[in-house]
Design a protein around this motif. Structure first.
Motif, PDB file in Angstrom:
ATOM      1  N   MET A   1       0.843  -1.188   0.000  1.00  0.00           N
ATOM      2  CA  MET A   1       0.000   0.000   0.000  1.00  0.00           C
ATOM      3  C   MET A   1       0.882   1.242   0.000  1.00  0.00           C
ATOM      4  O   MET A   1       2.055   1.193   0.388  1.00  0.00           O
ATOM      5  CB  MET A   1      -0.949   0.022   1.197  1.00  0.00           C
ATOM      6  CG  MET A   1      -0.296   0.252   2.540  1.00  0.00           C
ATOM      7  SD  MET A   1      -1.498   0.341   3.875  1.00  0.00           S
ATOM      8  CE  MET A   1      -2.393   1.792   3.399  1.00  0.00           C
ATOM      9  N   GLU A   2       0.308   2.363  -0.442  1.00  0.00           N
ATOM     10  CA  GLU A   2       1.073   3.591  -0.574  1.00  0.00           C
ATOM     11  C   GLU A   2       0.123   4.774  -0.512  1.00  0.00           C
ATOM     12  O   GLU A   2      -0.995   4.719  -1.049  1.00  0.00           O
ATOM     13  CB  GLU A   2       1.840   3.588  -1.907  1.00  0.00           C
ATOM     14  CG  GLU A   2       2.703   4.810  -2.122  1.00  0.00           C
ATOM     15  CD  GLU A   2       3.404   4.764  -3.472  1.00  0.00           C
ATOM     16  OE1 GLU A   2       4.261   5.622  -3.720  1.00  0.00           O
ATOM     17  OE2 GLU A   2       3.070   3.861  -4.282  1.00  0.00           O
ATOM     18  N   LEU A   3       0.527   5.827   0.194  1.00  0.00           N
ATOM     19  CA  LEU A   3      -0.226   7.081   0.211  1.00  0.00           C
ATOM     20  C   LEU A   3       0.233   7.948  -0.955  1.00  0.00           C
ATOM     21  O   LEU A   3       1.438   8.049  -1.232  1.00  0.00           O
ATOM     22  CB  LEU A   3      -0.026   7.826   1.525  1.00  0.00           C
ATOM     23  CG  LEU A   3      -0.472   7.113   2.801  1.00  0.00           C
ATOM     24  CD1 LEU A   3      -0.358   8.052   3.986  1.00  0.00           C
ATOM     25  CD2 LEU A   3      -1.896   6.611   2.674  1.00  0.00           C
ATOM     26  N   LEU A   4      -0.708   8.584  -1.654  1.00  0.00           N
ATOM     27  CA  LEU A   4      -0.398   9.405  -2.817  1.00  0.00           C
ATOM     28  C   LEU A   4      -0.867  10.836  -2.574  1.00  0.00           C
ATOM     29  O   LEU A   4      -1.867  11.286  -3.164  1.00  0.00           O
ATOM     30  CB  LEU A   4      -1.065   8.840  -4.070  1.00  0.00           C
ATOM     31  CG  LEU A   4      -0.776   7.374  -4.405  1.00  0.00           C
ATOM     32  CD1 LEU A   4      -1.639   6.918  -5.551  1.00  0.00           C
ATOM     33  CD2 LEU A   4       0.695   7.184  -4.734  1.00  0.00           C
TER      34      LEU A   4
ATOM     35  N   TYR B   1       0.181  -7.117   8.138  1.00  0.00           N
ATOM     36  CA  TYR B   1       0.052  -5.696   8.476  1.00  0.00           C
ATOM     37  C   TYR B   1       0.775  -4.869   7.426  1.00  0.00           C
ATOM     38  O   TYR B   1       1.945  -5.114   7.108  1.00  0.00           O
ATOM     39  CB  TYR B   1       0.653  -5.442   9.860  1.00  0.00           C
ATOM     40  CG  TYR B   1       0.642  -3.995  10.259  1.00  0.00           C
ATOM     41  CD1 TYR B   1      -0.514  -3.399  10.749  1.00  0.00           C
ATOM     42  CD2 TYR B   1       1.794  -3.222  10.143  1.00  0.00           C
ATOM     43  CE1 TYR B   1      -0.516  -2.076  11.125  1.00  0.00           C
ATOM     44  CE2 TYR B   1       1.800  -1.895  10.519  1.00  0.00           C
ATOM     45  CZ  TYR B   1       0.636  -1.322  11.012  1.00  0.00           C
ATOM     46  OH  TYR B   1       0.627  -0.007  11.390  1.00  0.00           O
ATOM     47  N   LEU B   2       0.072  -3.907   6.848  1.00  0.00           N
ATOM     48  CA  LEU B   2       0.646  -3.001   5.865  1.00  0.00           C
ATOM     49  C   LEU B   2       0.399  -1.583   6.330  1.00  0.00           C
ATOM     50  O   LEU B   2      -0.651  -1.272   6.908  1.00  0.00           O
ATOM     51  CB  LEU B   2       0.010  -3.210   4.489  1.00  0.00           C
ATOM     52  CG  LEU B   2       0.138  -4.609   3.867  1.00  0.00           C
ATOM     53  CD1 LEU B   2      -0.641  -4.678   2.583  1.00  0.00           C
ATOM     54  CD2 LEU B   2       1.606  -4.946   3.605  1.00  0.00           C
ATOM     55  N   GLU B   3       1.335  -0.712   6.046  1.00  0.00           N
ATOM     56  CA  GLU B   3       1.163   0.689   6.425  1.00  0.00           C
ATOM     57  C   GLU B   3       1.938   1.568   5.466  1.00  0.00           C
ATOM     58  O   GLU B   3       2.862   1.119   4.768  1.00  0.00           O
ATOM     59  CB  GLU B   3       1.625   0.959   7.854  1.00  0.00           C
ATOM     60  CG  GLU B   3       3.121   0.867   8.063  1.00  0.00           C
ATOM     61  CD  GLU B   3       3.544   1.311   9.445  1.00  0.00           C
ATOM     62  OE1 GLU B   3       4.701   1.706   9.600  1.00  0.00           O
ATOM     63  OE2 GLU B   3       2.701   1.273  10.368  1.00  0.00           O
ATOM     64  N   SER B   4       1.535   2.835   5.431  1.00  0.00           N
ATOM     65  CA  SER B   4       2.219   3.831   4.621  1.00  0.00           C
ATOM     66  C   SER B   4       2.018   5.172   5.299  1.00  0.00           C
ATOM     67  O   SER B   4       0.999   5.412   5.945  1.00  0.00           O
ATOM     68  CB  SER B   4       1.668   3.855   3.191  1.00  0.00           C
ATOM     69  OG  SER B   4       2.362   4.815   2.426  1.00  0.00           O
ATOM     70  N   SER B   5       2.985   6.054   5.134  1.00  0.00           N
ATOM     71  CA  SER B   5       2.948   7.332   5.843  1.00  0.00           C
ATOM     72  C   SER B   5       3.211   8.464   4.872  1.00  0.00           C
ATOM     73  O   SER B   5       3.853   8.289   3.826  1.00  0.00           O
ATOM     74  CB  SER B   5       3.987   7.356   6.978  1.00  0.00           C
ATOM     75  OG  SER B   5       3.773   6.312   7.875  1.00  0.00           O
ATOM     76  N   ALA B   6       2.709   9.633   5.233  1.00  0.00           N
ATOM     77  CA  ALA B   6       2.944  10.856   4.478  1.00  0.00           C
ATOM     78  C   ALA B   6       2.775  12.024   5.431  1.00  0.00           C
ATOM     79  O   ALA B   6       2.081  11.941   6.435  1.00  0.00           O
ATOM     80  CB  ALA B   6       1.984  10.981   3.289  1.00  0.00           C
TER      81      ALA B   6
END
Length: 1844
Positions: free
Chosen positions: A554-557, A646-651
């Motif tokens: 996953m990824e934040l855009l 568990y998946l995570e993404s930050s911005a």
């Protein structure tokens, strides 16, 4: 197969062993419902003698079986087991017969339940026969083969003698061969075919065939393949010798070439048209075209049949054999056939042929490919063909010599290919729309080039619809896999096409699509293809790929990463599936159903928007929304958990404040050469990850007219505030634009950029105004005085006033800055007001309310605190710059204002208590001030405030009770704060009557009535008319007359007694709600001369009875237990109590004796009943002296006895007859079970009524249905109960039972009926119970009710077995043994009483039936204080830690309250108080809803203070001494702390109450001759000791000068210590205590110098004798020796210690060396440094100094020599006073000798003479007080005089 003799299995393991017959039967029934069967009913097997006999597989459809053959020597059966289990569903049959005769056997298959090992009766049967093969034959699907084509399978079928076919020949060996064809002309072996093995061909044979081929054997199946054309014979025979007589089987096969015509179907030709045939053949699956002429074949036209209108002779068509071209000649039909050149093969019917029809044209038609639909797609290439049909709608072959004219519109089509005859067109669709295409058949061109026109051309047209291509958006869909049933729905968008589509999915387990194009997927992992086909043309479609895959990335855009506060940011979230092998990444289209967890590292900057929809977008599959709340940035982490992964993404996201122009808001106006600081605030901040991309700029239009400078302060006023200084260089106006933001970057691709614009104006001033500066409260309106008129403006005469100057341009716009102007101020009356500087002005920034600040000129107007008027003016002089701008003619010259000097406003009255009533209107006057006020209140909704400006007053109307502060702000005065009045709005709490309640007839007494608020404050009597307050008398035996003279807070009446008797006086009032308040009834007794009635009353000795009775005193002879009944049912209760021998000896006779009796109860069996004291239901534990009454609680059936023993507490009291010490009685109680018809859970109710009573019945259906009741039957007669039909039951005077029926007729057609019994019985006993329940701390019990508690007593009635009555009709009588402790009266309900405990003690409460006095109950009501400790003998200064064990039902304590906080200061949080002044205060402890108890505290004045201290301690002025404690108590018991204090109470005492502020401590030296105040030596302050529970004076030594220490070292004095109360400043009765004082010793030397010549020195110490006795002087090194000491005869208190050097060399080498001086009495320790003097070299120096050294070294000689001089000089200065009365002291440090003379001018003076080592040439007088101040010795007489 079951064993009938098997033992029964154990119940705990029902499935071990064989099941029971019942289970077997059940299983058989279940299994029998399934129709199982074998694969064949009968089997025929061949006889054989060779090994490997023929097997046959017998198979059942389902289940498990055991197999059995009835004829084992004929057929055997072998079961086959699957997967290693014991379940057999198949078996192999093998013929075992050894005789060539027909034998048979039966195969039985019996089903078993394998898990239970049960053989059922379900049986399958198969008949098996074994016989000899009689004949065989070959079976084939066809008898024709093609050369080099697929082989043909041949199979042997064997028959018995009767022609029956054998079931299997598997495993039998056969011999196959190619035989001679007898029909062949040559009669030779055929070479046309060959026999193949299965292993040589691409076919899978049965297993047994493959095994036989491996062994080079042939079975009953074989393959043959064609080699060349012709006929061939195949023969087979049985290989086994036993069957050698069985004839072989033959089959004749034909081998052909696989040849065919192209085209091979029938052809329709027009006359003149031709067709060219081709010939092809299939060889090994491949088609090969054959060239003409053919090797084995020829083409011929046969069977010409001419049409009826054609030529009767000739041919229909002509054939060109060289080219295989057929030309149609005339209408008709003919056949084109293949003919074999071999005569013997001509009979073969398998050669290809076709029929040719020659027809007339009928019509044309079009076809289009692909799709065959006239719905085309733009951009696609299509093949359009023209088809010709005859009149029978048969398609005609179009030859190349036909000519068809075709027309396409070039706008819609692009022709790419067209055939010569015009029947075939390849086109590309160019444009969407509807278009017509036309075609016509015009002519035929013959081979001789002649053109034959069609007489009637055939024309056709076709409508074509062209659409844009079908495009599905998006081009694919991907969803994360959801195994829990969460489905994604996505509407696929379609572009192009006709708009009507059919939707299909290639894998509906993965994705399902609706008719609207909504795709549903996500539950099953995989992929699918969704097609949207155009309904008009299914070949035109759009497709989209659907993926359901596992989420693993996953990824934040973030596109917009910074936003303004208050705005919302959508965080796009992309999720992926990454193929671990190929690394292919698939982006999910929609993942919005996944549960997202959002976390921020900084809270408060953003908040998660709950209503934000998680929706997909073009670049993301989900999103979340956050709202910007405050300035800052935060790291947002979005996480998801799927499949325990568990998946995570930050911005990073930032929020910024809105960009705005703060100062100015829109326009800035300044004078020439003035500057404006422009402030911009907010806007985007530097991006935290790339701060270098941040920018800000301020642009202008005209650079030459202004000067722009950015102000960079060391510390900004705000973090995001930007300041620019703009200086006016020339007059004019222009716009300034401020831009701020960040440049785009990788981490913030689309940053926010904000801009704001303001205008800057530079102009001349046109007018000015001067106004006072007002301090307006927050939220208040400004001063309402007009700012630009000539009326007087009030200002304060008490304080200086700041005048404010504002400057305006010609449009009346106020200048932001006019500091470049020069001004001059004037005052018309400087005696009232003046300016210190008339030419200066202070520029002060002021906010106009919009955020824009403008500079105003401030000038301070000074006042002389006089009232009057003064005119203030200001003149404009010019600009401060030398070069002023032109056009100054319109500039202002002056401005003036007239001021009125006044005093501050005050409110009258300042304190008031207002009664809460709408008719009450209180007026508060406003005195002085400007006349313009703002009236405010600290609390809202308590009063209605009306400001009456004309009267300069405030009117208050109460609304709700409460406390408030009335604040009046003067809007037009420079006032330090508001004028304040403190108000209290209260309701009536109680009415209070004060009178003497016993009045002799004819006399008068004063009656005073007051109305009290909840705070016990009385209301003013002017409110009594609003309360409707009046006094009510119960009878006319007294009269009331209102007095004329009244005070402010009460009404006074004269009460006159006019008749003998008793009456009650109450005060009655009503509040605004109409609620009635009644004072406590005051019993008034009008009495004649005193006498006792009645004549007789029975009491035992020492008992007490308060009433007007005759007293009879008797001794108790015996006691008895009164039990109303001795037979009780279970689960009931009954009171029991003690009586005397006679009925008159009730508990009133002995329960309250003093000394009392004790009552001890016991029982024989505790499991039958419980015996508990009275009031146990409220958790009260009465002492044994009050337990004359108990309560029996029955528990179980049985018999037990109850015994009571009454003991006398004092044997000498004579309470028991015969001087007995105790009496006892015993009674038997029988407890039995109550008759029950059903289980206790459904026990029917029964109504129990006493005789002559009534009961109103109520049901839950009344009002909703029609309810009626009737009495069915009564026993023994009908007079037991009556019912009036309306629910009223009336019991008669006869006991008995009846049955009551109650019927409810429902409106919806249902009737309900219930039946209950009614019993009428007499009342046997009654019982009183009390409430409320009182809860205490764990481990604590109450022995009595708390004072002040409100008690409720309920009386309940029981029959003879303990059943409770549902209604009553008893008339009760209530009696008390005394009426001064308990106030009791009827309660709100029937047979209830309410009581108030008003004083401590025990009250006996008796209640009985008036008609049946034996039905009675007696209850002791003990009342004690629940608040500890005992507050008797409380004095001012006492600290009381109140406590109580009462709690509420949740275990929490109540609330402490105090009636008079000024008398007993109390901390209401902890319940600790300090008695501060004499008076009476009441401490309350309120547990809401349970109890409110109190204790009265009488605080007495302290007669004297008691002082004490530890006799082992004393005072000293040593700096290192400890603090001396002098303990003080205000009473004689040695402590002021009452009660045991908790930690919280102790903290409240030390931090909140501060009781030490009550006491002031003092000290004084006892020696009056000592002119040194003790306050200079000691610091004294008061405290409170929690350990001692007493006050303490803490005496600590102050820092002292050397002179003061020396003066005190020989002082012979003690110290007086005493204390006073702050509230009692008088010293009357003051006690002082004498504290021992031991002064500290004094050493004048800090250093002692020794040498070789002078190796002996002296150390001198001053001190009193007891200190010197305890003095210890010793060296720190053995190089020195202190040899004894001697006292000075000249100086009292001086002691000298000689110090001698033992080894001078060691002294020089040892450094440092000390002489230590210490004293245990004063805790002192001093040290004198001993230093060795370095000698000068040379004999001369030693010789010259020897005389002087000797002289100086002999201090004794000097002292004695100078003593005479000192004495005579003292006579000169001191006159006739004798010197022997003046004590001498010697200052060893300063070499001064003091003579203390107390007689000189009544002052203590010192005669001082300098005894310097070099000279002694002067003396002086110095006051002792100066010496105490630390002054050094004076060297001149003038200095001494000056000191004095």
């Amino acid at each position: 197969m079951t064993d009938s003799g098997a033992s029964r299995p154990r119940r705990s393991r029902p499935f071990v062993g064989w099941p029971t017959p019942r289970v077997t039967l059940l299983l058989q029934c279940l299994l029998g419902t399934l129709a199982n069967r074998l694969n064949v009913p009968q089997v025929l097997l061949p006889f054989g003698r060779e090994p490997g006999r023929v097997p046959f597989l017998l198979e059942a459809q389902r289940g498990c079986y055991t197999w059995h053959s009835t004829h084992h020597d004929a057929v055997t059966v072998e079961p086959l087991y699957e997967n290693g289990t014991l379940c057999s569903q198949k078996a192999v049959l093998i013929a075992e017969s050894s005789q060539p005769i027909r034998l048979s056997s039966i195969i039985l298959a019996r089903e078993i339940v394998f898990g239970f090992i049960i053989v059922t009766d379900h049986e399958l049967r198969c008949d098996v026969k074994v016989d000899v093969i009689h004949s065989i034959e070959i079976i084939s699907r066809t008898r024709e083969l093609y050369v080099d084509d697929s082989p043909l399978e041949l199979m042997v079928r064997a028959l018995d003698e009767e022609g029956n076919t054998f079931s299997s020949l598997a495993g039998m060996m056969f011999e196959w061969s190619v035989a001679q064809d007898k029909e062949s002309a040559r009669g030779e072996l055929s070479s046309k075919i060959r026999i193949l093995k299965y292993s040589e061909a691409e076919y899978s044979p049965p297993v047994y065939i493959a095994e036989m081929e491996k062994e080079e054997k042939q079975g009953d199946m074989i393959l043959v393949s064609g080699i060349r054309t012709g006929a061939a014979v195949v023969k087979v025979r049985i290989y086994e010798p036993f069957y050698k007589n069985v004839a072989a089987a033959l089959i004749r096969l034909l081998v052909l070439e696989n040849i065919f015509l192209i085209p091979s179907h029938d052809i329709y030709l027009l006359v003149g048209a031709y067709i060219k045939y081709r010939v092809a053949k299939m060889v090994q699956g491949r088609m090969t075209e054959v060239e003409f002429p053919l090797e084995h074949y020829t083409l011929e036209m046969q069977d010409h049949r001419i049409a009826f209108n054609g030529s009767l002779s000739g041919k229909v068509a002509l054939l060109d054999e060289k080219t295989a071209t057929v030309t149609a000649v005339q209408l008709g039909q003919t056949n084109l056939v293949f003919v074999h050149k071999n005569v013997h093969m001509r009979s073969v019917s398998g050669l290809p042929n076709c029929t040719i029809y020659v027809v007339e044209p009928g019509f044309l038609d079009f076809t289009v490919q692909p799709g065959d639909r006239w719905s085309l797609e733009v951009g696609q290439v299509y093949v359009i063909t023209v088809e010709v049909f005859d009149k029978s709608s048969t398609k005609v072959y179009i030859s190349d010599n036909l000519r068809i004219m075709f027309q396409f519109l070039q706008e819609y089509f692009e022709e790419r290919l067209t055939t010569v005859n015009g029947s075939y067109h390849v086109v590309k669709a160019l444009k969407s729309g509807v278009v017509l295409i036309n075609a016509s058949l015009t002519s035929i061109i013959y081979q001789n080039k002649n053109i034959q026109l069609i007489k009637f051309p055939i024309v056709h047209q076709q409508e074509v619809k062209i659409y844009f291509p079908i495009k599905l958006t998006p081009n694919f869909l991907a969803f994360p896999h959801h195994p829990m049933g969460i489905l994604y729905r996505y509407k696929v968008q379609v572009e192009g096409g006709s708009g009507n589509f059919t939707w299909t999915s290639s894998n509906e387990t993965v994705a399902v699509v609706t008719t609207k194009g909504v795709v549903t997927a996500g539950q099953v992992r995989g992929n699918s293809t969704v097609l949207a086909r155009d309904v008009q043309n299914p070949f035109r479609y759009g497709e989209i790929k659907i993926y359901v895959l596992k989420l693993n990335k996953m990824e934040l855009l973030p596109f917009h990463a910074d936003v303004e506060i208050g705005q919302i940011i959508e965080i796009p979230i992309a999720m992926y599936h990454v193929n671990k092998e190929t690394k292919e990444v698939i982006v999910f289209t929609d993942c919005s159903h996944l549960l997202l967890h959002l976390n921020m590292d900084k809270q408060g900057v953003f908040t998660l928007l709950k209503e934000g929809i998680q929706r997909p977008g073009p670049t993301h599959c989900s999103s979340t929304h956050i709202a910007a709340k405050s300035l800052g940035h935060t790291l947002v982490t979005v996480s998801v958990t799927e499949y325990e992964e568990y998946l995570e993404s930050s911005a990073t996201f930032a929020a910024y404040e809105p960009l705005k122009a703060v100062n100015p808001v829109e326009v800035a106006l300044v004078t020439w050469r003035s500057a404006k600081e422009m402030v911009f605030e907010g806007g985007p901040c530097p991006w935290i990850l790339e701060p270098s991309r941040f920018f800000l700029e301020l642009s202008m239009e005209k650079t030459e007219k202004i000067e722009l400078t950015q102000v960079r302060l060391p510390a900004k006023r705000k973090q995001n505030q930007y300041i620019y200084r703009v200086l006016c260089l020339d007059l004019g106006e222009q716009a300034l634009t401020f831009r701020i933001g960040n440049h785009p970057g990788i981490l913030n691709p689309s940053p926010a950029v904000e801009a704001v614009q303001v205008r800057f104006m530079c102009a001349h001033p046109a007018s000015m105004s001067v106004t006072p500066v007002y301090r307006v409260p927050a939220g208040a309106q400004p001063c309402p005085l007009p700012q630009h008129n000539k009326q007087l403006i009030p200002v304060s005469s008490l304080r200086d006033t700041v005048l404010e100057l504002a400057v305006f341009d010609q449009h009346r716009r106020k200048f932001d800055n006019f500091s470049s102007l020069m001004l001059e101020w004037k005052s018309s009356n400087e005696t009232l007001a003046y300016f210190e500087d008339y030419n200066s002005v202070e520029m002060v920034a002021k906010d106009d309310g919009s955020g824009q600040t403008r500079l105003h000129g401030h000038q301070v107007l000074k006042v002389h605190q006089l009232k009057g008027t003064v005119l203030i003016g200001v003149n404009f002089v010019g600009y401060s710059e030398n070069k002023s701008p032109k056009e100054l003619s319109n500039s202002p010259r002056s401005a003036a204002v007239e001021l009125l000097l006044v005093d501050d406003v005050t409110i009258l009255p300042e304190n008031a208590t207002i009664y809460n009533h709408p008719d009450v209107k209180e007026i508060f006057s406003l005195v002085e001030g400007s006349g313009y006020f703002l009236v405010n209140s600290s609390e809202q909704d308590i009063v209605t405030i009306t400001y009456m400006e004309a009267e300069s007053s405030v009117q208050l109307v109460p609304v709700h009770p409460g406390f408030l502060t009335l604040e009046v702000y003067d809007l037009c005065l420079a006032f330090l704060g508001p004028a304040v009045a403190y108000l209290r709005v209260s309701d009536i709490q109680e009415l209070e009557l004060d009178l003497i309640d016993k009045v002799e007839i004819g006399k008068t007494v004063l009656v005073t009535v007051r109305a009290l608020s909840p705070s016990k404050r009385p209301f003013r009597n002017k409110y009594f008319r609003n309360m409707e307050l009046k006094l009510q008398l119960a009878s006319a035996i007294v009269t009331l007359t209102l007095m004329e003279e009244q005070d402010k807070y009460s009404e006074n009446y004269i009460l006159r007694a006019v008749a003998i008797g008793q009456t009650t006086l109450v005060a009655v009032a009503r509040d605004k709600m109409g609620r009635k308040f009644t004072s406590a009834p005051r019993q008034i007794e009008v009495f004649p001369p005193f006498r006792l009635v009645p004549e007789k009353m029975t009491l035992i000795p020492t008992n007490m009875m308060q009433d007007e009775v005759h007293i009879e005193v008797v001794q108790l002879r015996a006691v008895r237990i009164l039990a109303p009944t001795t037979r009780l049912i279970t689960a009931t209760e009954m009171p029991v109590y003690v009586l005397g021998v006679t009925s008159t000896q009730t508990p009133f006779s002995f329960s309250n004796a003093n000394p009392g009796l004790t009552f001890h109860w016991s029982m024989s069996k505790r499991d039958v009943l419980d015996l508990v004291p009275r009031h146990s239901e409220v958790f009260l534990q009465l002492p044994v002296e009050n337990n004359f009454a108990m309560v029996v609680h029955t528990k179980a059936a049985g018999r037990t006895s109850i015994k009571v023993t009454v003991r006398c507490m004092n044997s000498s009291s004579g309470q028991l007859e015969g001087d007995l010490l105790e009496l006892s009685d015993e009674v038997q109680i029988l407890v039995f079970e109550k008759l029950q018809l059903f289980f206790p859970e459904c026990q029917p109710e029964r109504i129990l009524m006493p005789m002559n009573s009534q009961l109103r019945l109520h049901t839950n259906r009344e009002g909703a249905a029609f309810v009626s009741s009737r009495v069915l039957r009564c026993f023994p007669n009908s007079s037991v109960i009556e019912e009036d039909g309306e629910g009223l039951l009336k019991a008669g005077s006869i006991a008995g039972t009846a049955v009551l029926e109650v019927t409810s007729v429902e409106p919806f057609g249902v009737n309900q009926t219930t039946i209950t019994g009614v019993q009428v019985a007499p009342v046997t006993y009654l019982q009183m119970s009390s409430r409320p329940v009182l809860y205490t701390a764990r481990g604590r019990t109450l022995a009595a009710f708390p004072v002040g508690v409100s008690l409720a007593f309920t009386v309940q009635f029981y029959n003879s077995i303990g059943e409770k009555f549902h209604t009553h009709n008893t008339q009760l009588h209530l009696a008390l043994n005394r009426d001064d402790l308990l106030l009791i009266g009827p309660g709100s309900g029937n047979y209830t009483y309410m009581a108030q405990a008003v004083s401590t003690g025990v009250t006996l409460l008796g209640i009985w039936d008036r008609r049946h006095p034996g039905v009675a109950d007696y209850v002791p009501v003990a009342v004690e204080h629940a608040i500890e400790p005992d507050t008797q003998h409380t004095l001012v200064g006492d600290v009381i830690c109140f406590r109580t064990h009462l709690l509420n039902h949740d275990g929490e304590p109540g609330i402490w309250m105090i009636s008079a906080d000024n008398i007993l200061q109390t901390d209401t949080g902890t319940g600790v108080g300090v008695a501060r002044r004499p008076g009476v205060a009441t401490v309350f402890h309120d547990i809401p809803g349970v109890v409110k108890t109190y204790r009265e505290v009488v605080v007495n004045a302290s007669s004297r203070l008691t002082l004490s201290y530890d006799l082992k301690t004393y005072l000293t002025n040593s700096p290192s001494s400890a603090v001396f404690k002098l303990f003080i108590t205000t009473g004689r018991n040695g402590a002021n702390l009452k009660g045991s204090c908790t930690s919280s109470q102790a903290l409240a005492i030390t931090t909140i109450l501060l009781p030490e502020t009550l006491v002031v401590c003092h000290v004084q030296f006892s020696n009056t001759l000592l002119d040194i105040p003790a306050s200079k030596v000691f610091h004294v302050h008061s405290g409170f000791s929690m350990e001692r529970g007493a006050y303490v004076c803490l005496i600590k030594v102050r820092p002292q000068s050397e002179g003061l220490l020396q003066a005190l070292s020989v002082a012979d004095t003690s110290v007086y210590g005493w204390a006073t109360l702050v509230s009692e400043r008088s010293k009357n009765g003051m006690q002082r205590t004498l504290i021992p004082f031991i002064p500290a010793f004094y050493v004048n030397q800090s250093e002692l110098v020794l040498s070789h010549r002078q190796d002996v020195g002296e150390i001198r110490v001053l001190g009193v004798d007891r200190v010197l006795e305890k003095l210890e002087v010793f060296p720190s090194s053995p190089v020195l020796v202190v040899s004894g000491h001697r006292h000075s005869s000249l100086t009292p208190g001086l002691v000298v210690y000689p110090v001698r050097v033992v080894n001078f060399t060691s002294l020089q080498q040892t450094s440092p060396v000390f002489i230590n001086i210490c004293c245990v009495l004063t805790s002192q320790s001093e040290a004198v440094v001993v230093r060795a003097l370095k000698e000068k070299s040379g004999a001369d120096q030693c010789e010259d100094s020897s005389v002087l050294q000797k002289f100086l070294g002999s201090h004794q000689t000097i002292l004695f020599t100078l003593f005479a001089v000192l004495a005579s000089t003292a006579f000169v200065f001191l006159g006739k006073d004798p010197l022997h009365s003046a004590p001498w002291t010697f200052d060893l440090k300063k070499n001064c000798l003091y003579l203390i003379s107390p007689t000189i001018e009544n002052k203590n003076q010192l005669l001082i003479m300098s005894l310097m080592t070099s000279s002694c040439n002067s003396f002086s007088l110095l006051s002792a007080s100066h010496l105490a101040d630390g002054r050094s010795c004076s060297t001149s007489h003038q200095e001494a005089v000056n000191c004095m």
